[in-house]
Enzyme design. Structure first.
Site, PDB file in Angstrom:
ATOM      1  N   GLU A   1       0.844  -1.193   0.000  1.00  0.00           N
ATOM      2  CA  GLU A   1       0.000   0.000   0.000  1.00  0.00           C
ATOM      3  C   GLU A   1       0.882   1.247   0.000  1.00  0.00           C
ATOM      4  O   GLU A   1       0.454   2.326   0.398  1.00  0.00           O
ATOM      5  CB  GLU A   1      -0.980  -0.002   1.171  1.00  0.00           C
ATOM      6  CG  GLU A   1      -0.356  -0.188   2.525  1.00  0.00           C
ATOM      7  CD  GLU A   1      -1.391  -0.261   3.628  1.00  0.00           C
ATOM      8  OE1 GLU A   1      -2.197   0.684   3.742  1.00  0.00           O
ATOM      9  OE2 GLU A   1      -1.392  -1.248   4.389  1.00  0.00           O
TER      10      GLU A   1
ATOM     11  N   CYS B   1      -3.471  -3.291   4.243  1.00  0.00           N
ATOM     12  CA  CYS B   1      -2.549  -4.278   4.832  1.00  0.00           C
ATOM     13  C   CYS B   1      -2.913  -5.711   4.458  1.00  0.00           C
ATOM     14  O   CYS B   1      -2.183  -6.642   4.783  1.00  0.00           O
ATOM     15  CB  CYS B   1      -2.521  -4.142   6.350  1.00  0.00           C
ATOM     16  SG  CYS B   1      -2.074  -2.502   6.893  1.00  0.00           S
TER      17      CYS B   1
ATOM     18  N   HIS C   1      -2.007  -9.753  12.272  1.00  0.00           N
ATOM     19  CA  HIS C   1      -1.485  -8.506  11.703  1.00  0.00           C
ATOM     20  C   HIS C   1      -1.202  -7.583  12.894  1.00  0.00           C
ATOM     21  O   HIS C   1      -2.092  -7.377  13.730  1.00  0.00           O
ATOM     22  CB  HIS C   1      -2.535  -7.893  10.776  1.00  0.00           C
ATOM     23  CG  HIS C   1      -2.270  -6.464  10.427  1.00  0.00           C
ATOM     24  ND1 HIS C   1      -1.129  -6.078   9.777  1.00  0.00           N
ATOM     25  CD2 HIS C   1      -2.980  -5.322  10.662  1.00  0.00           C
ATOM     26  CE1 HIS C   1      -1.146  -4.756   9.619  1.00  0.00           C
ATOM     27  NE2 HIS C   1      -2.253  -4.277  10.144  1.00  0.00           N
TER      28      HIS C   1
END
Ligand code: CAA
Length: 389
Positions: A85, A117, A239
């Protein structure tokens, strides 16, 4: 543990790269007039990777591939995917720069994927299905990002930079992935980066709530469908925009778990968070850095089931599982990665702020370059240039 076609597919090799400089978050806290414990305990970070003007998603991605390239049979490679990104061009894929830099053959397919993400995971599952259709071929997936929020912002403590590269194949050496993930997506505005902006726009508190809501959706759905509970996992990996975020999600998973399961999964979470605590948010690469951190620090996990939560703002959540393979440790580069993190240079606040401010502005002006690896060497005639030291 297999795909619908009965073939076992997953991660065969894993490499990483982080920039050579870091900022101690206690220095950042003092400079911003914040109690250091807020950053070290409340946010759960120790060090933040700070990219030089020559570290971009292409150079970092190429360096992450270089970490595993000697182990790869390039003749079997069919596809290179980059999830990011922090794109360097609105049109041309960063994967083509990377492919050329590391010397991959022209006969392979190559493209870039975007969903905040989640891009690394989107790449991983695209690779999975490519390999299911072409079992004789392998795929390289690179997740590479620079997390930037701005000097003095609430998000500043959650910045970072780095890349992870993964080789996806049949009969993988590290992790077989199960093709039964649970997904959840919705059109929301928690974090985004409008065209022309070099820093993310974020509704910070809202983003943390959406992350937890999405985790609850996919984790409960997966466990319900497969009659599983937290005790059935050796580790739950996340994450990690900052390590406390993953701990909050783990606490959601453990709401009804027994004490022993809670203790075991929290200990394993700490092992998975070790790299992220020392580099910060790697956006698309973050979940896979957690996976590497856990594999490279945990006791022998061969044969065990793990769960992974991928989150991309905007927003997309996926929970999937995998089975750690026998002898997986022989295929990791744990010692080299420890050195990569230990050997970094600590910078002070003045240097950090200079590097942050010049990161994009220095494209043509700066002449200092690294002593090893791939690097971005400036723009000539609107074309980005790369070199190898
Ligand atoms: N000692 C110990 N802890 C302390 C403390 C002290 N002296 N002072 C405060 N704390 C604790 C607070 O109690 C709080 O803990 P809890 O969350 O457990 O309640 C914690 O430190 C953080 O404090 P604040 O909530 O006041 O923090 P903040 O307002 O400064 O912002 C943030 C935190 C919202 C995460 C901000 O850093 C941010 O916007 N970050 C970027 C967005 C982000 O990372 N979102 C994550 C989900 S989105 C995603 O995952 C995609 C992605 O990668 C971006």
């Amino acid at each position: 543990m297999s795909s619908n076609t009965g073939v076992r597919i997953g991660i065969d090799r894993m490499g990483m790269f982080v920039p050579g400089q870091y900022l101690d978050v206690e220095d950042l806290a003092r400079a911003r007039g914040v109690e250091p414990a807020k950053f070290t305990k409340g946010i759960g970070q120790s060090r933040m990777s700070v990219p030089q003007h020559y570290d971009d998603i292409v150079s970092m991605g190429a360096n992450a591939i270089a970490d595993i390239l000697p182990d790869i049979d390039v003749n079997r490679l069919g596809l290179l995917i980059v999830g990011t990104e922090s794109g360097i061009d609105q049109s041309k894929s960063s994967s083509l720069f990377i492919k050329h830099l590391v010397g991959l053959p022209n006969r392979i397919e190559s493209f870039e994927i975007k969903e905040a993400c989640f891009g690394g995971t989107a790449g991983l599952f695209a690779a999975y299905h490519y390999v299911a259709a072409h079992p004789d071929k392998t795929v390289l997936v690179v997740a590479s990002d620079v997390a930037r929020y701005g000097l003095g912002t609430a998000g500043e403590i959650t910045q970072g930079a780095g890349a992870v590269a993964m080789l996806i194949s049949v009969n993988p050496s590290i992790l077989v992935i199960n093709d039964d993930a649970e997904d959840y997506s919705d059109d929301i505005n928690d974090f985004w980066r409008p065209n022309g902006m070099t820093e993310a726009v974020v509704d910070g508190k809202y983003s943390t709530q959406v992350y937890l809501d999405f985790f609850r959706h996919v984790f409960d759905a997966y466990c319900g469908k497969h009659a599983l509970a937290p005790r059935d996992f050796a580790a739950l990996l996340f994450h990690l925009p900052f390590t406390k975020m993953g701990m909050k999600a783990l606490n959601v998973a453990l709401e009804n778990a027994d004490v022993e399961t809670g203790k075991r999964l929290r200990e394993n979470f700490e092992l998975s968070a070790s790299y992220a605590r020392n580099v910060g948010n790697l956006y698309t690469a973050s979940l896979y850095l957690s996976l590497m951190s856990w594999l490279e620090h945990a006791d022998d996990a061969a044969g065990q089931r793990i769960g992974l939560f991928s989150y991309g703002s905007g927003a997309m959540g996926k929970f999937f599982t995998g089975c750690v393979q026998p002898n997986y440790r022989q295929h990791l580069h744990a010692l080299a990665h420890e050195h990569m993190l230990m050997d970094r240079e600590r910078i002070d606040m003045d240097e950090y702020e200079r590097m942050f401010t010049h990161y994009h502005a220095a494209e043509d002006a700066e002449t200092k370059y690294p002593e090893s690896g791939f690097y971005f060497s400036g723009v000539q005639g609107a074309i980005r240039q790369y070199s190898r030291a």
